[in-house]
Design an enzyme around this catalytic site. Structure first.
Site, PDB file in Angstrom:
ATOM      1  N   TYR A  73      43.461  35.823  26.342  1.00 51.70           N
ATOM      2  CA  TYR A  73      43.655  35.495  27.772  1.00 51.70           C
ATOM      3  C   TYR A  73      42.583  36.198  28.604  1.00 51.70           C
ATOM      4  O   TYR A  73      41.924  35.562  29.440  1.00 51.70           O
ATOM      5  CB  TYR A  73      45.058  35.909  28.225  1.00 51.70           C
ATOM      6  CG  TYR A  73      45.323  35.584  29.683  1.00 51.70           C
ATOM      7  CD1 TYR A  73      45.236  34.276  30.151  1.00 51.70           C
ATOM      8  CD2 TYR A  73      45.653  36.591  30.602  1.00 51.70           C
ATOM      9  CE1 TYR A  73      45.456  33.973  31.488  1.00 51.70           C
ATOM     10  CE2 TYR A  73      45.880  36.287  31.937  1.00 51.70           C
ATOM     11  CZ  TYR A  73      45.777  34.981  32.381  1.00 51.70           C
ATOM     12  OH  TYR A  73      45.991  34.681  33.708  1.00 51.70           O
TER      13      TYR A  73
ATOM     14  N   SER B 251      41.430  35.724  36.893  1.00 52.94           N
ATOM     15  CA  SER B 251      42.485  36.759  36.894  1.00 52.94           C
ATOM     16  C   SER B 251      41.773  38.104  36.902  1.00 52.94           C
ATOM     17  O   SER B 251      40.609  38.201  36.487  1.00 52.94           O
ATOM     18  CB  SER B 251      43.331  36.644  35.627  1.00 52.94           C
ATOM     19  OG  SER B 251      44.038  37.854  35.390  1.00 52.94           O
TER      20      SER B 251
HETATM   21  P1  NAP Z   1      52.689  28.729  36.526  1.00 44.64           P
HETATM   22  O1  NAP Z   1      53.652  28.966  37.631  1.00 44.64           O
HETATM   23  O2  NAP Z   1      53.146  28.846  35.108  1.00 44.64           O
HETATM   24  O3  NAP Z   1      51.981  27.315  36.761  1.00 44.64           O
HETATM   25  C1  NAP Z   1      51.062  26.804  35.841  1.00 44.64           C
HETATM   26  C2  NAP Z   1      50.697  25.378  36.241  1.00 44.64           C
HETATM   27  O4  NAP Z   1      49.808  24.852  35.255  1.00 44.64           O
HETATM   28  C3  NAP Z   1      51.894  24.475  36.297  1.00 44.64           C
HETATM   29  O5  NAP Z   1      51.739  23.554  37.351  1.00 44.64           O
HETATM   30  C4  NAP Z   1      51.847  23.739  34.960  1.00 44.64           C
HETATM   31  O6  NAP Z   1      52.477  22.492  35.134  1.00 44.64           O
HETATM   32  C5  NAP Z   1      50.339  23.634  34.749  1.00 44.64           C
HETATM   33  N1  NAP Z   1      49.986  23.485  33.346  1.00 44.64           N
HETATM   34  C6  NAP Z   1      50.310  24.298  32.313  1.00 44.64           C
HETATM   35  N2  NAP Z   1      49.833  23.797  31.165  1.00 44.64           N
HETATM   36  C7  NAP Z   1      49.188  22.627  31.475  1.00 44.64           C
HETATM   37  C8  NAP Z   1      48.509  21.645  30.724  1.00 44.64           C
HETATM   38  N3  NAP Z   1      48.389  21.735  29.387  1.00 44.64           N
HETATM   39  N4  NAP Z   1      47.989  20.580  31.373  1.00 44.64           N
HETATM   40  C9  NAP Z   1      48.113  20.464  32.723  1.00 44.64           C
HETATM   41  N5  NAP Z   1      48.742  21.360  33.485  1.00 44.64           N
HETATM   42  C10 NAP Z   1      49.276  22.428  32.861  1.00 44.64           C
HETATM   43  O7  NAP Z   1      51.469  29.758  36.643  1.00 44.64           O
HETATM   44  P2  NAP Z   1      50.662  30.310  37.925  1.00 44.64           P
HETATM   45  O8  NAP Z   1      50.981  31.749  38.046  1.00 44.64           O
HETATM   46  O9  NAP Z   1      50.829  29.417  39.073  1.00 44.64           O
HETATM   47  O10 NAP Z   1      49.201  30.216  37.311  1.00 44.64           O
HETATM   48  C11 NAP Z   1      48.156  29.456  37.883  1.00 44.64           C
HETATM   49  C12 NAP Z   1      46.833  30.081  37.477  1.00 44.64           C
HETATM   50  O11 NAP Z   1      46.777  31.422  37.983  1.00 44.64           O
HETATM   51  C13 NAP Z   1      46.592  30.193  35.971  1.00 44.64           C
HETATM   52  O12 NAP Z   1      45.255  29.851  35.679  1.00 44.64           O
HETATM   53  C14 NAP Z   1      46.828  31.662  35.679  1.00 44.64           C
HETATM   54  O13 NAP Z   1      46.075  32.102  34.565  1.00 44.64           O
HETATM   55  C15 NAP Z   1      46.318  32.292  36.961  1.00 44.64           C
HETATM   56  N6  NAP Z   1      46.843  33.636  37.226  1.00 44.64           N
HETATM   57  C16 NAP Z   1      48.166  33.856  37.358  1.00 44.64           C
HETATM   58  C17 NAP Z   1      48.633  35.148  37.579  1.00 44.64           C
HETATM   59  C18 NAP Z   1      50.089  35.474  37.700  1.00 44.64           C
HETATM   60  O14 NAP Z   1      50.428  36.680  37.626  1.00 44.64           O
HETATM   61  N7  NAP Z   1      50.963  34.517  37.942  1.00 44.64           N
HETATM   62  C19 NAP Z   1      47.711  36.219  37.658  1.00 44.64           C
HETATM   63  C20 NAP Z   1      46.346  35.939  37.512  1.00 44.64           C
HETATM   64  C21 NAP Z   1      45.920  34.649  37.308  1.00 44.64           C
HETATM   65  P3  NAP Z   1      53.169  21.578  34.009  1.00 44.64           P
HETATM   66  O15 NAP Z   1      54.094  22.461  33.224  1.00 44.64           O
HETATM   67  O16 NAP Z   1      53.850  20.543  34.845  1.00 44.64           O
HETATM   68  O17 NAP Z   1      52.040  21.020  33.211  1.00 44.64           O
END
Ligand code: NAP
Length: 274
Positions: A159, A146
């Site tokens: 985080y 991130s």
């Molecule tokens: P999201 O929509 O909340 O998706 C998160 C994914 O991780 C879901 O598929 C969830 O599925 C899975 N997950 C959560 N806890 C888990 C666990 N304990 N075991 C296995 N799977 C788990 O978030 P996203 O935005 O796609 O985020 C993906 C990555 O991008 C993360 O690493 C986040 O830090 C990074 N990121 C996001 C942003 C943003 O603004 N969205 C910005 C920078 C970086 P289940 O609930 O089915 O387990």
């Protein structure tokens, strides 16, 4: 005559956090690029829905692994797949959670769980994949960090620290693996429109919309960076030279980071110590 499954020449991509958000888009894009998929997350119904859509659209093989990457036995189960399945050529280490609360106001157990998912499971899975890739002399790792890795003041400090780990870990892995045929990329997304923000306690609609990227744009830019062989990809950064300058400043520090004497500016009186 038995029909053999149509295995991909690209091999198989294992994607964590593939049930929604960024991970589900990686799944779609990688299938379109010709990868078979192994999708990992906790929620089976959502994983199945993603898998069914991709199978019917792309015809690729898509397997689903229900695993909670906060549970050690589940992490080991996914590690075992990475270690034993030589068809895996790409790991997308994407599952992660964030928080918008300050450290002073955060629940210690939630912070611990964030470290477990964002750091411990990511490092274990990367290690398992990297050992296989290095032995076979081919493979790629994409770690999702991130922008808080370099701007930790913006959100919750644990985080930010966890994503700084992902950046440093990826830089070190690249150093270790670059001559072994293994590509490493670390992606630093800015705010991206997914459920991440609902889970973190501040829905994305409440953010200034000029800082929020569509998740499809984010993944498409990140994959373009992957194709260009970038180690660090910041999807919104207009000028790659800005990151280069930051990296050169870091490298400039290196020769002076470990020396036998304290810097003169601290005026340490070594002679008069006794
Ligand atoms: P999201 O929509 O909340 O998706 C998160 C994914 O991780 C879901 O598929 C969830 O599925 C899975 N997950 C959560 N806890 C888990 C666990 N304990 N075991 C296995 N799977 C788990 O978030 P996203 O935005 O796609 O985020 C993906 C990555 O991008 C993360 O690493 C986040 O830090 C990074 N990121 C996001 C942003 C943003 O603004 N969205 C910005 C920078 C970086 P289940 O609930 O089915 O387990």
């Amino acid at each position: 005559m038995t029909t053999q499954p149509n295995h991909s020449k690209k091999g198989t991509a294992l994607i964590t956090g593939a049930s929604t958000g960024i991970g589900a888009i990686y799944a779609d894009r990688l299938a379109k690029r010709g990868y078979d998929l192994i999708l990992v997350a906790r929620q089976q119904a959502r994983l199945d829905a993603v898998a069914t859509g991709i199978r019917s659209e792309s015809g690729r093989e898509v397997a689903v692994v229900v695993a909670d990457l906060n549970v050690a036995a589940d992490v080991r189960r996914v590690e075992a797949i990475l270690s034993s399945d030589a068809s895996i050529t790409l790991l997308v280490n994407n599952a992660g959670v964030g928080a918008t609360s300050s450290v002073l106001e955060s629940d210690a157990d939630k912070m611990d769980a964030m470290i477990g998912l964002n750091i411990t499971s990511l490092a274990r899975l990367a290690g398992a994949a990297a050992r296989g890739f290095a032995a076979r002399g081919t493979g790629a790792l994409i770690n999702i960090a991130s922008i808080v890795a370099v701007a930790p003041e913006i959100l919750n400090g644990v985080y930010g620290g966890s994503k700084a780990f992902v950046l440093a870990f990826s830089q070190s892995l690249h150093h270790e693996l670059k001559d072994k045929g293994v590509q490493v990329q670390v992606v630093l997304p800015g705010a991206t429109r997914t459920e991440f923000w609902d889970v973190a306690g501040l829905p994305a609609e409440h953010l200034p919309q000029n800082i929020v990227m569509d998740a499809q744009d984010m993944v498409d830019a990140a994959l373009a960076g992957f194709d260009q062989g970038e180690l660090v990809t910041i999807p919104s950064l207009p000028n790659a030279a800005d990151w280069q300058a930051y990296e050169e400043a870091r490298q400039h520090l290196v020769p002076n980071l470990s020396l036998s004497e304290p810097a003169p500016r601290f005026n340490v009186d070594r002679a008069g110590r006794n």
